[in-house]
Scaffold this active site. Sequence first.
Site, PDB file in Angstrom:
ATOM      1  N   CYS A   1      49.539   6.877  57.991  1.00 60.79           N
ATOM      2  CA  CYS A   1      50.025   8.261  57.839  1.00 60.79           C
ATOM      3  C   CYS A   1      51.418   8.465  58.435  1.00 60.79           C
ATOM      4  CB  CYS A   1      49.050   9.236  58.479  1.00 60.79           C
ATOM      5  SG  CYS A   1      47.419   9.132  57.773  1.00 60.79           S
TER       6      CYS A   1
ATOM      7  N   HIS B   1      52.331  16.188  60.551  1.00 62.91           N
ATOM      8  CA  HIS B   1      51.372  15.533  59.665  1.00 62.91           C
ATOM      9  C   HIS B   1      50.195  16.481  59.460  1.00 62.91           C
ATOM     10  CE1 HIS B   1      48.846  12.753  57.725  1.00 62.91           C
ATOM     11  NE2 HIS B   1      48.118  12.402  58.761  1.00 62.91           N
TER      12      HIS B   1
ATOM     13  N   ASN C   1      44.696  15.918  53.735  1.00 61.65           N
ATOM     14  CA  ASN C   1      45.559  14.918  54.371  1.00 61.65           C
ATOM     15  C   ASN C   1      45.961  13.880  53.318  1.00 61.65           C
ATOM     16  OD1 ASN C   1      46.575  12.711  55.750  1.00 61.65           O
ATOM     17  ND2 ASN C   1      44.976  12.683  57.313  1.00 61.65           N
TER      18      ASN C   1
HETATM   19  O1  UT7 Z   1      45.599  10.860  59.072  1.00 61.59           O
HETATM   20  C1  UT7 Z   1      44.591  10.214  59.816  1.00 61.59           C
HETATM   21  C2  UT7 Z   1      44.428  11.015  60.994  1.00 61.59           C
HETATM   22  N1  UT7 Z   1      43.092  11.587  61.023  1.00 61.59           N
HETATM   23  C3  UT7 Z   1      42.877  12.658  61.774  1.00 61.59           C
HETATM   24  O2  UT7 Z   1      43.771  13.211  62.340  1.00 61.59           O
HETATM   25  C4  UT7 Z   1      41.456  13.136  61.958  1.00 61.59           C
HETATM   26  C5  UT7 Z   1      41.308  13.746  63.330  1.00 61.59           C
HETATM   27  N2  UT7 Z   1      39.953  14.173  63.549  1.00 61.59           N
HETATM   28  C6  UT7 Z   1      39.461  15.282  62.983  1.00 61.59           C
HETATM   29  O3  UT7 Z   1      40.141  15.954  62.245  1.00 61.59           O
HETATM   30  C7  UT7 Z   1      38.045  15.674  63.329  1.00 61.59           C
HETATM   31  O4  UT7 Z   1      37.574  14.885  64.395  1.00 61.59           O
HETATM   32  C8  UT7 Z   1      37.073  15.554  62.129  1.00 61.59           C
HETATM   33  C9  UT7 Z   1      37.432  16.583  61.067  1.00 61.59           C
HETATM   34  C10 UT7 Z   1      37.110  14.178  61.522  1.00 61.59           C
HETATM   35  C11 UT7 Z   1      35.650  15.828  62.592  1.00 61.59           C
HETATM   36  O5  UT7 Z   1      35.584  17.128  63.195  1.00 61.59           O
HETATM   37  P1  UT7 Z   1      34.948  17.329  64.632  1.00 61.59           P
HETATM   38  O6  UT7 Z   1      35.084  18.735  64.935  1.00 61.59           O
HETATM   39  O7  UT7 Z   1      35.572  16.342  65.563  1.00 61.59           O
HETATM   40  O8  UT7 Z   1      33.453  16.997  64.347  1.00 61.59           O
HETATM   41  P2  UT7 Z   1      32.516  15.933  65.085  1.00 61.59           P
HETATM   42  O9  UT7 Z   1      32.789  14.569  64.599  1.00 61.59           O
HETATM   43  O10 UT7 Z   1      32.525  16.215  66.553  1.00 61.59           O
HETATM   44  O11 UT7 Z   1      31.105  16.397  64.526  1.00 61.59           O
HETATM   45  C12 UT7 Z   1      30.541  17.673  64.885  1.00 61.59           C
HETATM   46  C13 UT7 Z   1      29.324  17.908  64.007  1.00 61.59           C
HETATM   47  C14 UT7 Z   1      28.381  16.717  63.953  1.00 61.59           C
HETATM   48  O12 UT7 Z   1      27.069  17.223  63.881  1.00 61.59           O
HETATM   49  P3  UT7 Z   1      26.121  17.245  65.171  1.00 61.59           P
HETATM   50  O13 UT7 Z   1      26.028  15.824  65.599  1.00 61.59           O
HETATM   51  O14 UT7 Z   1      26.834  18.103  66.167  1.00 61.59           O
HETATM   52  O15 UT7 Z   1      24.858  17.823  64.649  1.00 61.59           O
HETATM   53  C15 UT7 Z   1      28.752  16.052  62.666  1.00 61.59           C
HETATM   54  O16 UT7 Z   1      27.688  15.298  62.126  1.00 61.59           O
HETATM   55  O17 UT7 Z   1      29.753  18.146  62.668  1.00 61.59           O
HETATM   56  C16 UT7 Z   1      29.075  17.247  61.794  1.00 61.59           C
HETATM   57  N3  UT7 Z   1      29.944  16.929  60.670  1.00 61.59           N
HETATM   58  C17 UT7 Z   1      29.953  17.661  59.554  1.00 61.59           C
HETATM   59  N4  UT7 Z   1      29.261  18.734  59.178  1.00 61.59           N
HETATM   60  C18 UT7 Z   1      29.505  19.249  57.961  1.00 61.59           C
HETATM   61  C19 UT7 Z   1      30.845  15.924  60.580  1.00 61.59           C
HETATM   62  N5  UT7 Z   1      31.447  15.987  59.387  1.00 61.59           N
HETATM   63  C20 UT7 Z   1      30.907  17.054  58.722  1.00 61.59           C
HETATM   64  C21 UT7 Z   1      31.126  17.620  57.469  1.00 61.59           C
HETATM   65  N6  UT7 Z   1      30.410  18.714  57.126  1.00 61.59           N
HETATM   66  N7  UT7 Z   1      32.025  17.129  56.588  1.00 61.59           N
END
Ligand code: UT7
Length: 317
Positions: A110, A244, A274
């Site tokens: 990226c 980004h 993204n």
């Molecule tokens: O260009 C490459 C660079 N990439 C990035 O910059 C990505 C940076 N990271 C992020 O943007 C975030 O970490 C994510 C969007 C990938 C994930 O969001 P988060 O707020 O960090 O979620 P998490 O991984 O802490 O998950 C929280 C909850 C989990 O459920 P439980 O375990 O709390 O029940 C996940 O299973 O959200 C759940 N979850 C979802 N729920 C609905 C994870 N993905 C999804 C989804 N829809 N798509």
Amino acid sequence: MSFKIVGTGSYLPPFTVTNDDLSKTIDTSDEWIKQRIGINERRISTDESTVEMGYKAAKAALEMSKTEAGEIDIIISASMTGDNLCPTTAGGIGQLLGIECPAFDINSACSGFMFALDTAAGFFARGKVKKALVVASERISKIIDWTDRNTCVIFGDGAGAAVLEKGDGYIASHLNTCGGDDVIKIPSGTNLSPYYTKECEKPKIFMDGQETFKFAVNTMTNDIKRLAEDAHISLGDIKYIVPHQANVRIIQYASKRLKIPMEKFFVNIQNYGNTSAASIAIALDELNRTKDLKDGDIIAMSAFGGGLSSGSCLVKW
Ligand code: UT7
């Protein structure tokens, strides 16, 4: 002597995938994606290649800068989703433009567009080129596991480009790569060798979202401060920041830590998700076409991504 950006362009494939579309095939919701990432929809290529999208963005940038393709001395393309390992995406774009010149690809995930601009600056500094075309095009949809809700909701396809001309508009930059494949990884997926004994992993994105998030907020904040110090300007002198577009919450955290209001950050993640290396190139073009940029305006760009890599620069319009 470095360069000035004299034209920008972008291209987004027309096919739109909404959050509701995704929630029909995976366990997610429009509400979750909007709240946690800030994306409403993304564009996905159904029949256009990385080269074709890059070519369309390049043409728009050439048109804006009133540059004939034949005036371009070098093409640098940033992508991690080229159509082929060989020939290069840059070469393919050059062929569609009907020109011959040095043309090569850069891959820093990226952050690629930042690495490509900085590489171009070296050619200007050595007096090797008068005009350069820097393109970032990604068909990232081809390396996504569309059953993995941790990654498939985030990304989209698209391309952006900039035409550069000799000038004093590139005023500070900072690039870095930490190394390691534990946070973000996309295996090449290629192995035809009958002699290689290890397992060949599938070419799909793995990402530790939370680790990437922390890295992103820290690098964006530190890099922008550092650029301002290097250029001997204050943060208040920066007219716009083109970050980004990975997660709107990353941008909001950076805004808070830098004490720079969100209005100064250009955000279009809601429309495209993204688009990896293309993300800043597309956002820069939209900024250029929608805001009244004036000569002398200072714009910061700041990227991060797989590598883990980061790249930032300050340009004077
Ligand atoms: O260009 C490459 C660079 N990439 C990035 O910059 C990505 C940076 N990271 C992020 O943007 C975030 O970490 C994510 C969007 C990938 C994930 O969001 P988060 O707020 O960090 O979620 P998490 O991984 O802490 O998950 C929280 C909850 C989990 O459920 P439980 O375990 O709390 O029940 C996940 O299973 O959200 C759940 N979850 C979802 N729920 C609905 C994870 N993905 C999804 C989804 N829809 N798509």
